[in-house]
Design a protein around this motif. Structure first.
Motif, short mmCIF file in Angstrom:
data_model
loop_
_atom_site.label_atom_id
_atom_site.label_comp_id
_atom_site.label_asym_id
_atom_site.label_seq_id
_atom_site.Cartn_x
_atom_site.Cartn_y
_atom_site.Cartn_z
N ARG A 38 -0.78 -5.55 -10.74
CA ARG A 38 -1.49 -4.28 -10.89
C ARG A 38 -0.61 -3.22 -11.57
O ARG A 38 -1.10 -2.33 -12.25
CB ARG A 38 -1.93 -3.76 -9.52
N ILE A 39 0.69 -3.34 -11.38
CA ILE A 39 1.62 -2.35 -11.93
C ILE A 39 2.06 -2.74 -13.35
O ILE A 39 2.06 -1.91 -14.27
CB ILE A 39 2.86 -2.21 -11.02
N ARG A 69 0.80 -1.22 0.00
CA ARG A 69 0.00 0.00 0.00
C ARG A 69 0.84 1.27 0.00
O ARG A 69 0.35 2.34 0.31
CB ARG A 69 -0.93 -0.01 1.22
N MET A 87 -0.52 -9.98 -6.89
CA MET A 87 -1.45 -8.86 -7.04
C MET A 87 -0.72 -7.53 -7.04
O MET A 87 -1.07 -6.62 -7.81
CB MET A 87 -2.49 -8.89 -5.92
N THR A 88 0.31 -7.41 -6.21
CA THR A 88 1.07 -6.15 -6.15
C THR A 88 1.77 -5.88 -7.47
O THR A 88 1.67 -4.79 -8.05
CB THR A 88 2.10 -6.20 -5.02
N SER A 112 -8.51 -12.13 -12.55
CA SER A 112 -9.13 -10.92 -12.01
C SER A 112 -8.42 -9.66 -12.48
O SER A 112 -9.04 -8.60 -12.59
CB SER A 112 -9.13 -10.98 -10.48
N LEU A 113 -7.12 -9.78 -12.78
CA LEU A 113 -6.35 -8.62 -13.25
C LEU A 113 -6.46 -8.42 -14.76
O LEU A 113 -6.45 -7.29 -15.23
CB LEU A 113 -4.88 -8.79 -12.87
N SER A 114 -6.54 -9.52 -15.50
CA SER A 114 -6.44 -9.43 -16.97
C SER A 114 -7.78 -9.55 -17.68
O SER A 114 -7.92 -9.09 -18.82
CB SER A 114 -5.51 -10.54 -17.49
#
Length: 434
Positions: free
Chosen positions: A125-126, A76, A121-122, A390-392
């Motif tokens: 996302r980037i 975060r 996930m970290t 979930s990201l793509s």
């Protein structure tokens, strides 16, 4: 009831509980209660209370929520984005280009979070939006992210190693050290795969960018320095004996808060968010531990581990053949369970079997974690595949095919580990002077 029949009943019950849609930890707990009630004469309530308390109140478990919280704090803060911005100028001219940032970012975050999910996930996302913007194929972007995201299980401080060490009563510090070289070896194999793709494929040649100016590379190194420094301090404090894993977790958490404060991103919202994420993840892990503890004690009462060990002993399998059989078994089981649940479910049965075969339990911990990593990208329930989905937004079939080369690389890594045990044992041997 003989051991083969009992094992068959256990498998049927296990799939029934898992198929009910219950949380995996709750499914393991229910399966253990049923086994104690049906196959032993022990009263359920005292056995369950003793098993859960003795396995969740261990002092060594204090490191687990602290390492999880450390990863949540970094997730975060501005430090998460600095990993990609630091790696990009260093790798964009290398064959494979910015795909190396996927792997490098996952490797770096694995060494500070200890969690595969938090790592993936970290970094995802980037990197995924940036890779798409620059025209990289989704198959490579998603596949490398899913594969490299599994490194959170292997590279210390690994939550899975903490749990494995407590279950088999082996040194967590030695397990951490045993995971360093295999984890870096696996990351190196991922890098090599992308490097070769960048050399031989048309897309790889097209996407290579000119080298960044040295000033930009220097800024990239400066962006990476905080994360690299925190990794070095945490791992070195354990390796040198300066700190126990619990103490190293405190050092890492304080370091994460210090870095977050230094970047100006530590506010009340990020603090509460990191604490909430750590509590949720830790609660999930402790439910798994509680369920596995009850199931393990139920199997101990039933005599199943001992009987299965004796039965396998009559087959006269060599240690190498036993490991190959176990690898196939874990690959199949990985289609239905994630890596941590798979390890907790099977270790009570396998421990006497592995010890009787003369296999080093520190080495076996690395082996079983590596095979557990495969479970994270094995359809239909590969956890990392769902995270990447979930990201793509890509479908599961596409992601399974994208991750298949990474799965094959893990198989090769497991075979290398079997052929050359010192890959895992050399560093802990140095630690203990053996």
């Amino acid at each position: 009831m003989n051991e083969i029949t009992l094992a068959g009943v256990l498998l049927v019950l296990m799939f029934a509980f898992l198929g009910s849609g219950a949380l995996i930890g709750a499914a393991l707990l229910g399966l253990g209660i049923v086994m104690i009630d049906l196959f032993t004469t022990r009263p359920v309530a005292p056995a369950m209370a003793t098993a859960i308390w003795s396995n969740t109140s261990l002092w060594s478990l204090a490191a687990l929520p602290l390492f999880v919280w450390m990863g949540e704090v970094l997730l975060r803060t501005k430090l998460a984005g600095s990993v990609f911005t630091g790696l990009a100028p260093l790798v964009r001219h290398v064959p494979g280009g910015l795909l190396h940032a996927n792997i490098g970012g996952c490797t770096a975050f694995s060494a500070v979070s200890g969690s595969s999910a938090a790592t993936l996930m970290t970094v995802g996302r980037i990197t995924l939006p940036e890779l798409r913007k620059r025209g990289y194929p989704d198959s490579l972007s998603c596949g490398t992210l899913a594969g490299a995201g599994t490194l959170g299980l292997m590279i210390p401080p690994s939550i899975t190693f903490i749990i494995y060490g407590l279950v088999v009563e082996e040194s967590i510090a030695r397990l951490f050290m045993a995971g360093v070289i295999p984890g870096l070896m696996l990351a190196g194999m991922f890098f090599l795969y992308i490097y070769v793709w960048g050399l031989v494929s048309a897309d790889g040649k097209r996407l290579r960018e000119p080298p960044a100016p040295w000033s930009e590379r220097l800024r990239g190194l400066l962006n990476l320095a905080p994360i690299a420094g925190l990794i070095l301090i945490v791992v070195a404090s354990i390796y040198t004996g300066f700190a126990s894993p619990n103490e190293a977790a405190v050092i890492g958490l304080l370091g994460a808060f210090g870095l977050a404060a230094a970047t100006g991103s530590l506010d009340w919202q990020s603090f509460v968010g990191s604490l909430d994420g750590a509590v949720r993840t830790t609660s999930m892990i402790f439910l798994l531990l509680a369920g596995a503890a009850v199931l393990n004690i139920a199997m101990g009462f039933s005599g199943l581990p001992r009987e299965l060990a004796n039965w396998v002993g009559t087959l006269n399998l060599s240690p190498t053949m036993l490991l190959l059989v176990l690898m196939v078994f874990f690959m199949v089981l990985g289609c239905f369970l994630d890596g941590m649940a798979m390890i907790l479910l099977t270790i009570a049965v396998l421990e006497p079997l592995v010890r009787s075969a003369g296999i080093d339990m520190i080495w076996f911990g690395v082996f079983v974690v590596l095979v557990g990593e495969m479970a994270l990208i094995t359809p239909p329930v590969g956890f990392n595949l769902f995270l990447v989905q979930s990201l793509s937004g890509r479908d599961m079939g596409f992601l399974a095919r994208a991750a298949a080369p990474m799965f094959a690389i893990m198989v090769v890594a497991a075979l290398l580990l079997i052929a050359f045990p010192q890959i895992a044992l050399w560093l802990p041997g140095m630690m203990t002077g053996r």
